[in-house]
Design a protein around this motif. Structure first.
Motif, short mmCIF file in Angstrom:
data_model
loop_
_atom_site.label_atom_id
_atom_site.label_comp_id
_atom_site.label_asym_id
_atom_site.label_seq_id
_atom_site.Cartn_x
_atom_site.Cartn_y
_atom_site.Cartn_z
N TRP A 15 0.90 -1.03 -0.19
CA TRP A 15 0.04 -0.10 -0.02
C TRP A 15 0.80 1.11 -0.21
N SER A 16 0.27 2.50 -0.43
CA SER A 16 1.08 3.77 -0.21
C SER A 16 0.10 4.73 0.34
N ILE A 17 0.60 5.41 1.39
CA ILE A 17 0.13 6.33 2.09
C ILE A 17 0.76 7.76 1.93
N PRO A 18 0.06 8.72 1.17
CA PRO A 18 0.63 10.06 1.15
C PRO A 18 0.59 10.94 2.37
N VAL A 19 1.64 11.11 2.97
CA VAL A 19 1.94 11.80 4.17
C VAL A 19 2.30 13.17 3.83
N PRO A 20 1.75 14.35 4.40
CA PRO A 20 2.13 15.75 3.87
C PRO A 20 3.40 16.25 4.30
N ILE A 21 3.98 16.90 3.51
CA ILE A 21 5.32 17.81 3.97
C ILE A 21 4.87 19.08 4.21
N ASP A 23 4.35 22.88 4.39
CA ASP A 23 4.98 24.06 3.41
C ASP A 23 6.05 23.78 2.42
N ASN A 24 5.74 22.61 1.71
CA ASN A 24 6.64 22.05 0.68
C ASN A 24 6.05 22.07 -0.69
N PRO A 25 6.45 22.42 -1.67
CA PRO A 25 5.69 22.21 -3.13
C PRO A 25 5.62 20.69 -3.39
N LEU A 26 6.39 19.84 -2.94
CA LEU A 26 6.40 18.46 -3.24
C LEU A 26 4.99 17.87 -2.60
N GLY A 27 4.48 18.70 -1.77
CA GLY A 27 2.89 18.22 -1.20
C GLY A 27 3.18 17.15 -0.12
N HIS A 28 3.51 15.81 -0.38
CA HIS A 28 3.71 14.64 0.46
C HIS A 28 4.80 13.65 -0.04
N THR A 29 5.15 12.87 0.91
CA THR A 29 5.64 11.73 0.67
C THR A 29 4.86 10.47 0.59
N GLY A 46 7.70 9.62 6.46
CA GLY A 46 7.26 11.15 6.56
C GLY A 46 7.99 12.27 7.38
N TRP A 47 7.64 13.15 7.37
CA TRP A 47 8.06 14.35 8.17
C TRP A 47 7.77 14.54 9.50
N ASP A 48 8.61 14.75 10.48
CA ASP A 48 8.39 14.79 11.66
C ASP A 48 7.36 15.99 12.25
N ASP A 49 6.15 15.98 12.05
CA ASP A 49 5.05 16.94 12.09
C ASP A 49 3.71 16.36 12.63
N PRO A 50 3.03 17.01 13.70
CA PRO A 50 1.92 16.56 14.05
C PRO A 50 0.87 16.16 13.19
N THR A 51 0.51 16.91 12.03
CA THR A 51 -0.28 16.47 11.00
C THR A 51 0.19 15.25 10.11
N ALA A 52 1.35 15.34 9.85
CA ALA A 52 1.87 14.19 9.29
C ALA A 52 1.92 12.77 9.99
N VAL A 256 7.69 1.02 -11.09
CA VAL A 256 8.20 1.69 -9.88
C VAL A 256 7.34 2.29 -8.91
N LEU A 257 7.77 2.32 -7.64
CA LEU A 257 7.05 2.94 -6.55
C LEU A 257 7.56 3.89 -5.93
N PRO A 258 7.87 5.09 -6.28
CA PRO A 258 8.57 6.30 -5.87
C PRO A 258 7.96 6.86 -4.68
N ALA A 259 8.78 7.77 -4.05
CA ALA A 259 8.35 8.14 -2.64
C ALA A 259 7.62 9.70 -2.76
N HIS A 260 7.70 9.90 -4.22
CA HIS A 260 6.92 11.20 -4.50
C HIS A 260 5.94 11.10 -5.85
N GLN A 261 5.02 11.81 -5.88
CA GLN A 261 4.28 11.76 -7.27
C GLN A 261 3.39 10.45 -7.17
N TYR A 262 3.84 9.78 -8.05
CA TYR A 262 2.82 8.42 -8.49
C TYR A 262 3.73 7.40 -9.00
N ALA A 263 3.05 5.87 -8.94
CA ALA A 263 3.72 4.65 -9.44
C ALA A 263 3.90 5.05 -10.95
N PHE A 264 4.79 4.14 -11.59
CA PHE A 264 5.00 4.39 -13.09
C PHE A 264 5.71 3.01 -13.49
#
Length: 350
Positions: A15-21, A23-29, A46-52, A256-264
């Motif tokens: 599975w993949s879970i999009p975890v927000p970053i 204030d970053n244009p990448l959006g999520h990990t 993911g980033w060390d952040d309460p929302t994440a 390929v299952l990358p850490a950003h964007q989408y699988a391809f």
């Protein structure tokens, strides 16, 4: 609690879970969950952040698991949007954390070093690269204020080593570590050497590759210098990255299952595009270096995703590091050289 609505079931216990970053244009990990016979294993956190954290735990629940179930954490590389929550996961579950030894050394060094040492090092590096006084002044002011809070000072120390080429000790799974330095010295991709769930539908290739930041579908990963204030070894991160790309292309994974964007799919085609991109960039830099330039002036003249005047302070540091990594590659290839006696150092094409 954050609501996760885009958890993706990739089939075959992945599975993949999009975890927000924040204030970053990448959006999520994209944190990947791999089911094993001993329990879930996370690939990055993911980033060390309460929302994440809230998003990660909600995402685990959406995958039918909880954070207390997590058996282990595999970290593709030490950057905070990948390794940030590893310690919190370990506290909640008792999970082990594994990382390549080169990046584990970066984590240890960052935790142990005085922040002022890093600021001094950064100022020295930027001054040597030709940064103007107005760029160096904020670093000096930050150091003088004593209010230094650098990323990575709370990062968890891993307790296991990811050994390149070896199968990881994951019950019921075949996951092999592939060392892919470049983005960081210890970046790893993880090759799931199992039939792809869609293999029966004629999907070509061999298994699936968790690629971290090494191979992304549309983004070219940042390749800068490997920073170590106590090591004067002249490294070649771009050369490392290009070699690593060739290694991944040879695997020819089905997906390929990358850490950003989408699988391809079609990793070899993406690798060819990235190799072409860096060759074009090197050729462009050679054209710029017909006139001797410092790395700072070279970075100002390079093409980025926005004009230099709009690039913020921290991103300029990253841009200069990337310019230096490319110049080092040109020097190693015998296509450029430092101008003797220049201070700050200037480079010119040969």
């Amino acid at each position: 609690m954050a609501q996760v609505t885009r958890v993706t079931d990739h089939g075959g216990g992945v599975w993949s879970i999009p975890v927000p970053i924040p204030d970053n244009p990448l959006g999520h990990t994209l944190v990947h969950l791999l089911d094993t016979d001993r329990g879930p294993v996370l690939i990055d956190t993911g980033w060390d952040d309460p929302t994440a954290w809230d998003t990660l735990t909600a995402g685990l629940a959406a995958c039918g698991a909880s954070v207390s179930d997590v058996h282990g954490v595999l970290v593709t590389h030490h950057h905070p949007d990948h390794h940030g929550l590893s310690g919190q996961v370990r506290e909640a579950s008792g999970a082990w954390i594994a990382m390549h030894t080169a990046d584990a050394q970066v984590v240890r060094r960052t935790r142990e070093a005085e922040p002022s040492r890093w600021l001094d090092y950064l100022e020295e590096k930027l001054a040597a690269a030709g940064a103007p006084e107005e760029h160096l002044a904020p670093l000096r002011a930050t150091r003088a204020s004593g209010r230094t809070n650098l990323p990575g000072q709370r990062a968890a120390l891993p307790d296991r080593e990811i050994v390149p080429g070896e199968l990881l000790d994951l019950a019921g799974r075949r996951l092999r570590a592939i060392w892919t330095p470049g983005h960081t010295p210890g970046h790893v991709c993880l090759h799931l050497e199992e039939a792809h769930p869609a293999a029966g539908e004629g999907l070509p290739g061999h298994g699936r590759l968790f690629s971290g930041d090494h191979l992304l579908p549309e983004i070219t990963p940042h390749i800068g210098l490997y920073e170590d204030p106590d090591d004067m070894t002249v490294t070649d991160p771009l050369g490392d990255y290009l070699d690593s790309l060739e290694r991944v292309a040879a695997l020819a994974p089905a997906e390929v299952l990358p850490a950003h964007q989408y699988a391809f799919t079609d990793a070899p085609a993406r690798v060819r595009a990235l190799l072409d991109h860096h060759e074009e960039r090197l050729s462009g830099l050679l054209a710029l270096l017909t006139t001797p330039l410092t790395p700072w002036r070279l970075a100002e003249a390079m093409e980025w995703n926005r004009p230099w005047e709009q690039i913020p302070f921290g991103s300029r540091n990253i841009a200069v590091s990337e310019a230096e990594a490319h110049v080092r590659r040109l020097v190693k290839l015998g296509r450029a050289e430092a101008v003797p006696g220049s201070n700050p150092v200037m480079y010119q094409a040969i």
